[in-house]
Every structure is written in C-alpha cells, then in structure tokens.
Enzyme design. Structure first.
Site, PDB file in Angstrom:
ATOM      1  N   ALA A   1      13.173 -41.459  -1.305  1.00 28.15           N
ATOM      2  CA  ALA A   1      11.919 -42.170  -1.076  1.00 28.15           C
ATOM      3  C   ALA A   1      11.557 -42.242   0.405  1.00 28.15           C
ATOM      4  CB  ALA A   1      12.022 -43.583  -1.649  1.00 28.15           C
TER       5      ALA A   1
ATOM      6  N   CYS B   1      -2.447  -3.990   7.186  1.00 26.58           N
ATOM      7  CA  CYS B   1      -2.087  -4.303   8.560  1.00 26.58           C
ATOM      8  C   CYS B   1      -2.503  -3.170   9.494  1.00 26.58           C
ATOM      9  CB  CYS B   1      -0.596  -4.596   8.675  1.00 26.58           C
ATOM     10  SG  CYS B   1       0.437  -3.213   8.188  1.00 26.58           S
TER      11      CYS B   1
ATOM     12  N   GLU C   1       0.837  -1.194   0.000  1.00 23.61           N
ATOM     13  CA  GLU C   1       0.000   0.000   0.000  1.00 23.61           C
ATOM     14  C   GLU C   1       0.879   1.254   0.000  1.00 23.61           C
ATOM     15  OE1 GLU C   1      -0.057  -2.546   2.007  1.00 23.61           O
ATOM     16  OE2 GLU C   1      -2.050  -3.034   2.773  1.00 23.61           O
TER      17      GLU C   1
ATOM     18  N   ARG D   1      20.143 -21.296  -8.203  1.00 20.89           N
ATOM     19  CA  ARG D   1      21.329 -20.940  -8.981  1.00 20.89           C
ATOM     20  C   ARG D   1      21.009 -20.215 -10.275  1.00 20.89           C
ATOM     21  NH1 ARG D   1      22.782 -25.997  -7.053  1.00 20.89           N
ATOM     22  NH2 ARG D   1      21.911 -27.058  -8.842  1.00 20.89           N
TER      23      ARG D   1
ATOM     24  N   GLU E   1      12.987 -31.693  -1.392  1.00 21.61           N
ATOM     25  CA  GLU E   1      13.590 -32.496  -2.470  1.00 21.61           C
ATOM     26  C   GLU E   1      14.388 -33.577  -1.778  1.00 21.61           C
ATOM     27  OE1 GLU E   1      15.569 -30.493  -5.722  1.00 21.61           O
ATOM     28  OE2 GLU E   1      14.488 -28.641  -5.290  1.00 21.61           O
TER      29      GLU E   1
ATOM     30  N   THR F   1      12.853 -42.858  -9.759  1.00 22.02           N
ATOM     31  CA  THR F   1      13.702 -41.673  -9.616  1.00 22.02           C
ATOM     32  C   THR F   1      15.154 -41.995  -9.942  1.00 22.02           C
ATOM     33  OG1 THR F   1      14.061 -42.161  -7.289  1.00 22.02           O
ATOM     34  CG2 THR F   1      12.190 -40.747  -7.826  1.00 22.02           C
TER      35      THR F   1
ATOM     36  N   ARG G   1      11.989 -23.693  -5.459  1.00 22.95           N
ATOM     37  CA  ARG G   1      12.964 -23.431  -4.393  1.00 22.95           C
ATOM     38  C   ARG G   1      12.960 -21.950  -4.034  1.00 22.95           C
ATOM     39  NH1 ARG G   1      18.552 -26.384  -6.382  1.00 22.95           N
ATOM     40  NH2 ARG G   1      17.761 -28.525  -6.400  1.00 22.95           N
TER      41      ARG G   1
ATOM     42  N   LEU H   1      12.326 -40.126   3.147  1.00 25.59           N
ATOM     43  CA  LEU H   1      11.762 -38.912   3.742  1.00 25.59           C
ATOM     44  C   LEU H   1      10.452 -38.531   3.039  1.00 25.59           C
ATOM     45  CD1 LEU H   1      11.822 -36.599   5.736  1.00 25.59           C
ATOM     46  CD2 LEU H   1      13.429 -35.391   4.241  1.00 25.59           C
TER      47      LEU H   1
END
Lengths: 371, 371
Positions: free
Chosen positions: B292, B73, B46, B205, B289, B159, B182, B294
């Site tokens: 399997a 706010c 704003e 990156r 990322e 994967t 990311r 986690l």
C-alpha cells in the site's frame, strides 16, 4: 425452450408474487404462438399462448408441442389451473424447464398431464429457468426471499469519502442500470441510517414498469422521519422493535406500515424475523441498497444470496466501507461468492455474483423434484 | 494493418528496449510475408518480412505494399536503417501506423521514402500501435517509463486480512494471468516492505519468455537481505538514499546493483529520480507489484499510467488497503482512471485501466508528429 425463457424474462417486472413463466407453442417445428405470465390475477403464460394460437384459427392441437419454463399449475389460484386447459386441448407433447416447487403443484401438474395421455419431458434448461424465478423458488423451498445486495464503490472498496461525500463515485449509466434490479424485486430494503443520511426514494424512476416494489426500512428505534422522500404515497414497510403507538397513525396516513418484530441481543431488529415476515407476505426477491452496517449484518447472518457490485475505476484511499463486519482471522472465513458475470456499464464495471450454497439448495431441490 | 499489429504483438516479450514492430507485405491483395522485430540487436520487422518474401523468390517489389506498425528507422543503430532496405526495393506503397517519436527518426524515415518516390500513408491504427509500444513512446516523449500498477484484492479493496494473511485472495488463474504483464515489462518494481514480508521472486515463471525483466526495489534505508529469493543470479536493482559502502560488494556478488539517489523530505528515495534513472537505462515499461505504501506514493506522485486490478468475488471487511494515500476532502481529487477492459479470469475479474492524461500526452504527440 430458449424462446420460452425469453418470453418469461419479459414478465420480469410484473408477475410478483407469482413466478415469471414463458410458453411457446410449436407446430411442425414452427413457433405458432408465445405467451408470458401477466400481472398477478391475469392470465398465465400457457393461456396467453393458447389464446394467441386460437386467434389465428389454429386447431391441430394433437400435433402441437408446448415449451413451458415452469410446470403448469394444477391448482385453482386466482385463475383456473393451466393443466385443465392443456388436457382439454391434448397436445402431442409438453416440455417443461423446471417443476413447480409450490407444494400444491410439485409434480402434480406433470402427473395429471401424463394421466391424460400427454407426453411430458422435464428438466430442460432448469438452471436458466431457476435464474428467472430464483425468488419464487427460494420462498417455496426455504421459506425465505432471495436477497440481492447491491453495492457501488471505488476500486478500493469505498462507498464514500471519510467525510461522507459519495456523489458520485459510480456514473449515471451504473445508477440507471441498477434500477433494473430494483424493478425486478418485490421489496427494496434499506436501513434507517441511509434514510437519515441520504433521504433516498428507492423507487424505479428511469425504466418503464407498471409495478413499483414496496420500500422497506430496518429502523430498530423507529426514527423514521415523517418528511422522508420515501413517503410518496406508495407503500413503505418499517421494521422496528420498539413500541411507539403514537407514531403509527401519522406514518399510516402516509401509507407507511410499522411492523414490530423481535429484537436481537444488540437491541436491533432480528433479521431472521424480517425475512420470515417478508416470505409470509409472498415477497420473492428483496433488493438491498444500504450502508455498511445493514450490509454487514445481512452478510454475517447469511442472507446475501446475490451480490451486484458496481465498481468505479477510481482509488479513494480512506473512506466508508462497503460492509461493516467482524474482523476475520483466516481467509477461509471470507464471504466468498461465485462471479457469474462482469460487464462494463458506462465508465464503471458491474459484477454479478451468487452465494454458491444458496443456489445449490434451490437447484438440488428442483432436481430432486424431477426424480 | 491488423495483421501487422498482430505480428508486433508477438514480439511483446522480447524486443526491449527497442519497440515492438510488425510488418506485412501485400501483393495483389494477398499477404506474401510477415515479420516482427527480434530481440535487441536482431533484425527489424521490415527486414524479417523482406527476407521471407525473398526466400519465396518474390521479386515484383514495384507492386508490393508494406504495412508497418512503426515508421521505418532512418538511423544506424545496432542494425542498418530499414529505410535504406526499402528504398533499395522501391515498393509501390508503405502504410505506417505511427511515426517513430525517437528524435533521431521522427518523420525522417517517411521523408526519405517519399524523396525516393515511394508513396507513404501514415496514421492508420495509430492508437492500436501506441498500445503496443506505450513504454517506448513514453520514454521518447516524456523521458519517463510507462508505469503499470498491478493490484490483487477483495471486492472491498483488501489485499490481506488485518493479520497479514493474503494467500490467497485471488485465484491461481489470476496469478498466472498477471505474469504476462511482468513478461512484457522491462523492470518489475516493488518496495522493501514487500521483500521483507513476502520474499517474492517477481520473475516470469509460468509463461514462456526468452527474456526476464530486471527486478528493482525501492529500499530507502538499504535493508535488502542477502538471502532474499530475488537474488537468484538475474540482475536486481536496489534504489536507496543512504550510503552503506560495505553492503555494496556482498550484494554485487549476487548480481544486485545498488543505486544511490536523492532522498525526499521524508527521507525516502525520490521517485522522480527513480523514474528518470530508469528512463536513462532505456527502461520502457515498469510493472509495479508492491504494498500500500509504495502504491500510494506512486499514485500521489502521478506515476501510475496503467492499472491492472484483479478482484476476487469476496468480502473481507477490515484488512490491508490497496493504497495508502492522504485523505481526500472532495471526490474531484479522486485518482480516476479510464476502464478499458473487464474480463473474468478464472474465479476473479481483471480490470485494465489507464490514466487518461498520460495517454493523451503520448497520443497527441504522435498526432502532432504526423502533421
């Protein structure tokens, strides 16, 4: 030509074993008639369009331009050659998307038109025309049908839970959508494992079509049950590599023909023999809906030309795989396809993919024909 | 409001832990100024828009309409309350996409504007506004971050090959595309298995961003290697459940902070404690990322709110799975998501999915606030 291609697509379900062809007649930049190939034995696209123009009293043929998705036929099949009809009218110009790879045509149609003093342009939208007749071209060029493999799986590549439960991973919209690929095929192929486990009909049920594809089953040991739902009176082909003469008549009574072919080293029906046999029966497109074993065997033998994967946004963990293939030791051995299209279908996604080498073989043949 | 939402999206990478807000000022149906929230501690949307209008000499505030994607706010944070700035100008109308679920605002901003005689409209494009601030709302409403799980796999859910080879299944375009997820996250989370196997940097990156997300690793046994590429000077959080005081200082020297949390019954870091701890650190969005194990643990614990799957048009057969989860006995136990978008990215396809219950919790909270 876009309009002619659209007309050809309208014949997608009906012309087998003939190619699907569209024709548009243009006069002074106006479309005056359209035609599409009818069911085999019926009129070709050019004839349909000519009839429509004539029914409107059109006579200025020397100012007319024909757009045709396939080279007009120069041979007597079940109908007289379209080239003769065109030469009789002598239009100003004929524009052709692709030459006919049928060795009895293969440029002769164009040659006859030119000899008759008609201007001919070729090679306009060849790839789009090949998409529509990929099976016909495959049979003419490779003496093999074009094979579509359909899969329906979870995000993690499962077609069923470990206990076999598979109804349903993908949704109703995806299952309905899949029927259009059955409808365009000449043969729907599966394995005996799927017949015994799921007892599917594998017919076209929920979309309108005047023609049902033939169902075919790879059944090396001839275990096909006489009470299978597939035996609904429409023809079924059963490929086996065992001789069981007493089983033939009961199956024949239900319109199922048993074809005995060579066995491979594992005692399974030799897939190359299946494909050659299908091509001999003028089968252009084969649509496979099978389990991991037949999927894997076709993939490893190099027979999967197009892949249609319905993927549900769901993770299942352990379960039945899409294909059963020999372990790979390097990623450059992977079975890689070209992704042509991804589209949401209901709650799922449909990916359409193509084997690049198969496509290249057909396209480069057409391109050489044009030269 | 579409323009205000577009402005908010421009702050996607920078405002964390604050929400991304866009503001557009309209006068006689013309946009005269736009603003977006700056980096934390900087000006709110704003204020940015007001400054822009003022710099152009605009003074007709009683005819101005503000479109804001989040309730202005009403509290003193690092900047003075936007509500005070608005009341000082007294525009004709303020249109708000969603109320601020922050308990110190939660309708007070709207109330103060109305008390000052400013007309306020709320609930315009609430869902689009929630998409942009899903992590902020999650933290306010659930005291949990919003968790994105990214996967990259073959069509058959692999994967990597069984031997671990994984470079590359998906293509360069997909890998680049993944960096935007990311970049919008506050934390990029992985497991120690991935660190030890792949030694990834997990930073942003190849796209421009003034802010790097914090990298975090679940490392129950504190095996994090001191020569990991991730220790590049930017902060790293390591969650463990073992006490190894001698390992803390060498890691701290490389800007890696070890957080000791409760263990679960299997001796692994308790994921609920991780999520609560992250929320306490004002972490809005977590981007996972991982391998399997986690992936599966987060899925089974119900912490996967969004799923981004890159799928390559390739079949691999046996290999490493996307998730490692307990076998399911019925399909109604499946981890099912809502497919929001499917899009080709280079040679691959990207699916964006959302956990329906997670989304419903946040949206219904916002809708109740508006009543």
């Amino acid at each position: 030509m876009q309009q002619a291609l659209a007309a050809a697509r309208q014949s997608l379900y009906i012309t087998s074993p003939n190619p699907r062809v569209g024709c548009v007649i243009v006069h002074h930049n106006q479309i005056i008639a359209r035609g599409a190939t009818q069911m085999a034995g019926g009129a070709h696209a050019e004839v349909m369009a000519i009839r429509q123009a004539q029914s409107q009293g059109f006579t200025a043929w020397d100012e007319a331009v024909f757009y045709v998705t396939l080279e007009p036929c120069s041979h007597h099949g079940r109908t007289p050659p379209c080239v003769e009809a065109l030469i009789a009218l002598k239009p100003k110009q004929v524009v052709i998307a692709m030459l006919d790879p049928n060795p009895v045509v293969a440029g002769r149609g164009v040659q006859q038109l030119r000899t008759a003093g008609i201007e001919v342009i070729t090679g306009v939208e060849t790839e789009a025309a090949l998409v529509i007749n990929v099976g016909f071209v495959s049979r003419m060029v490779r003496n093999l049908p074009w094979v579509w493999l359909k899969t329906a799986s979870s995000l993690d590549g499962r077609t069923a839970l470990a206990n076999g439960e598979s109804k349903w991973i993908t949704g109703a919209a995806a299952r309905l959508d899949g029927q259009q690929f059955r409808a365009r095929s000449c043969v729907v192929l599966t394995g005996i494992g799927t017949v015994l486990a799921d007892d599917p009909q594998l017919n076209v049920r929920d979309i309108a079509t005047p023609r049902q594809p033939i169902r075919a089953v790879i059944d090396s040991q001839l275990r096909f049950p006489l009470d299978a739902k597939m035996l609904d009176g429409h023809p079924v082909w059963i490929f086996t590599c065992v001789q069981q003469p007493d089983r033939l008549q009961p199956l024949a009574d239900k319109n199922a023909q048993v074809i005995v072919l060579n066995a491979n080293a594992d005692g399974q029906v030799d897939l190359h023999s299946v494909m050659r046999w299908l091509a001999q029966q003028q089968i252009n497109e084969v649509h496979v809906e099978a389990g991991a074993r037949l999927n894997g065997a076709l993939l490893q033998a190099g027979y999967v030309d197009s892949l249609i994967s319905y993927i549900a946004p769901v993770l299942l963990g352990e379960g039945r795989p899409v294909t059963q293939i020999n372990p790979l030791s390097h990623l450059d051995q992977a079975y890689r396809f070209e992704l042509l299209q991804s589209q949401k279908v209901g709650d799922d996604v449909r990916l359409i993919m193509r084997q690049p080498q198969s496509w290249h073989t057909l396209l480069s043949h057409l391109q050489q024909l044009s030269q």
